[in-house]
Design an enzyme around this catalytic site. Structure first.
Site, short mmCIF file in Angstrom:
data_model
loop_
_atom_site.label_atom_id
_atom_site.label_comp_id
_atom_site.label_asym_id
_atom_site.label_seq_id
_atom_site.Cartn_x
_atom_site.Cartn_y
_atom_site.Cartn_z
CB CYS B 61 -0.89 0.02 1.23
SG CYS B 61 -1.64 -1.55 1.68
CB CYS B 64 0.41 3.25 -4.54
SG CYS B 64 0.73 2.09 -5.88
CG HIS B 65 -2.03 4.83 -1.01
ND1 HIS B 65 -2.93 5.69 -1.58
CD2 HIS B 65 -2.47 3.57 -1.30
CE1 HIS B 65 -3.88 4.98 -2.19
NE2 HIS B 65 -3.62 3.69 -2.04
CB CYS B 160 -32.47 2.69 13.25
SG CYS B 160 -32.27 1.49 11.92
CB CYS B 205 -28.65 -3.08 15.70
SG CYS B 205 -28.04 -2.04 17.05
#
Lengths: 152, 244, 108
Positions: B61, B64-65, B160, B205
């Site tokens: 990663c 590139c970053h 919710c 939930c």
């Protein structure tokens, strides 16, 4: 969308089993094994009440993880210091939860950890000193279950 | 007395028009202290592992970053719509790089690798205000999420909002019902004994109201996540959180 | 080996005679033995001992049971005596040993 199974995730069946509540033993068996464990640690010595600050919540948020810290008063000299702190549970499958062995090099008797509690019960702490004394402290902890119990 | 009043005013100051408050406000003082203290917070173990993964391999990663520090602020604007029109949360954005940029098989939702990377990236936005774009291509997803949030579900026939708006701050068995915004995820839940994703929490939930538990990373939970992130706009990111 | 993650929090330097607080948290599921009827029996797999030496001498030891929380956390103290290395050693059921170390610089 289904996810590929990673090697770590393949442990899931076992994990799922572990989500079951940590079974408490029948009351009689627990008390006997707790008593036996405490007796073995005392090895004939009579514990003195006091001298221990046992910090543990009265009402635990989750029995999987109960914060516990112990401080033992001690003059902390080469001759007289704390050598061991034992944490005992009355109603877990295993009564001896943890033992901490200290030396004069600790500087003071102050430890902390997190323990599992199967159910509401008393937690007992024994502290041994280099002069052969044992201090004892105990606290009742109420264990409550969560509202949304996990199933998936 | 004076202090309590000041604390209350402070909370009210933070609250939005619809009464949403930061997740940390609902934690017990002990859990809040633990969340703030990396030396006692097991979630940081995953952050460490994620940072190691970030640097691992030839086509890492990092290659590139750059340093993972460059990811500061990224998590605060996810979920986001990608160039191809798909709604991606942080997990799925990482999976996409995994497949398309690294040419490797996906880690898998809820795998330890994906949780770790997500935690490491999200942690870089800790304390920053949530701000997901919800206009343009994101608008239909937001609507879908809003609708899901407002629909009564399961055998208990609850939406919710009936818990997380109407009863926020009240106790439900051992829990204090929060605003349900998910800014602390991935979070270490004592109930799980491990770090878990927001979608795993949403499944709990769903089960709580005896509704169908939907797939991790599926379209419904993604749209819902966008709506929750929008509800949380202005609230601080708390990942990795610690929850009971 | 990335399969064992430990976070050790302690100061890098201390004055001689200071009591140094040390906090350690490790990644481990602390799996209990499974014997219940109807379930596949599985042996216990926990970290059962944790030992710390400082400049070669043992300064702390802990015996753990399955009653210690997953991803165990422990805090203890040690007196700063000399500049040296603290070796942390964990013993796991099945014989695996995990090790980490940290350096403490002690000033007068």
């Amino acid at each position: 969308m289904s996810s590929p199974i990673s090697p770590r995730f393949a442990e899931t069946p076992r994990r799922a089993v572990l989500l079951l509540p940590l079974a408490a033993l029948p009351a009689r068996a627990q008390e006997e094994s707790f008593t036996a464990a405490e007796r073995a640690l005392l090895a004939g010595r009579v514990p003195v009440d006091g001298g221990i600050t046992l910090d543990i919540p009265t009402l635990s948020e989750n029995g999987n993880s109960v914060d516990l810290s112990v401080r033992v008063d001690s003059p902390w000299t080469l001759r007289d210091h704390v050598t061991a702190i034992h944490v005992l549970s009355e109603r877990n499958p295993v009564p001896r939860v943890a033992s901490f062995h200290l030396s004069h090099r600790a500087g003071r008797a102050e430890i902390a950890t997190r323990i599992r509690l199967a159910t509401t019960q008393q937690v007992t702490v024994l502290a041994e000193t280099s002069t052969g004394q044992v201090h004892r402290a105990a606290r009742e902890v109420i264990v409550i279950l969560g509202a949304c119990v996990e199933g998936g | 007395m004076k202090r309590a009043a000041a604390a209350l005013l402070c909370c009210m100051g933070l609250a939005q028009a619809d009464g949403v408050r930061p997740a940390r406000d609902f934690l017990s003082p002990e859990l809040r202290a633990q969340q703030d203290d990396p030396s006692r917070h097991p979630g940081w173990l995953w952050v460490d592992e994620g940072e190691a993964l970030w640097r691992a391999g030839e086509r890492s990663c990092q290659s590139c970053h750059g340093d993972v520090a460059a990811m500061a602020g990224v998590a605060a604007r996810y979920p986001a719509v990608a160039a191809d029109g798909a709604l991606l949360n942080l997990e799925l954005r990482i999976e996409r790089c995994r497949e398309e940029q690294q040419g490797a098989p996906r880690f898998g939702y809820e795998s330890q690798a994906l949780l770790s990377l997500t935690a490491a990236i999200a942690q870089r936005s800790r304390g920053l205000a949530m701000s997901v774009p919800v206009d343009g291509a994101a608008a239909p997803f937001l609507e879908r999420g809003r609708e899901f949030y407002a629909t009564r579900q399961g055998q208990l026939n609850l939406s919710c909002g009936q818990c997380h708006d109407e009863n926020a701050g009240r106790r439900l068995r051992g829990d204090v019902i929060s605003s349900g915004i998910g800014t602390g995820y991935p979070a270490y839940r004592l109930e799980w004994n491990t770090l878990g994703s927001l979608h795993r929490r949403l499944r709990a939930c769903s089960l709580g109201v005896r509704a169908e538990q939907l797939p991790l990373g599926g379209a419904d939970y993604l749209a819902l996540e966008l709506y929750l992130a929008h509800r949380a706009r202005g609230m601080p990111m708390e990942a990795p959180g610690i929850r009971r | 080996m990335t399969d064992f993650t430990a976070r050790i929090t302690m100061p890098e330097t201390a004055r001689r005679g200071d009591v140094v607080p040390i906090r350690v948290i490790i990644r481990h599921p602390m799996e209990r033995e499974i014997t219940a009827e109807g379930l596949t029996p599985l042996p216990r797999r926990i970290i059962h001992s944790f030992r710390v030496t400082y400049a070669g001498e043992e300064v702390f030891r802990m015996a753990l049971s399955a009653g210690v929380t997953a991803n165990p956390y422990v805090a203890f103290t040690t007196i700063a005596t000399e500049t040296g290395t603290l070796h942390f050693e964990w013993l796991e059921d099945g014989g695996a040993v995990h090790r980490r170390e940290a350096r403490l610089v002690v000033t007068a």
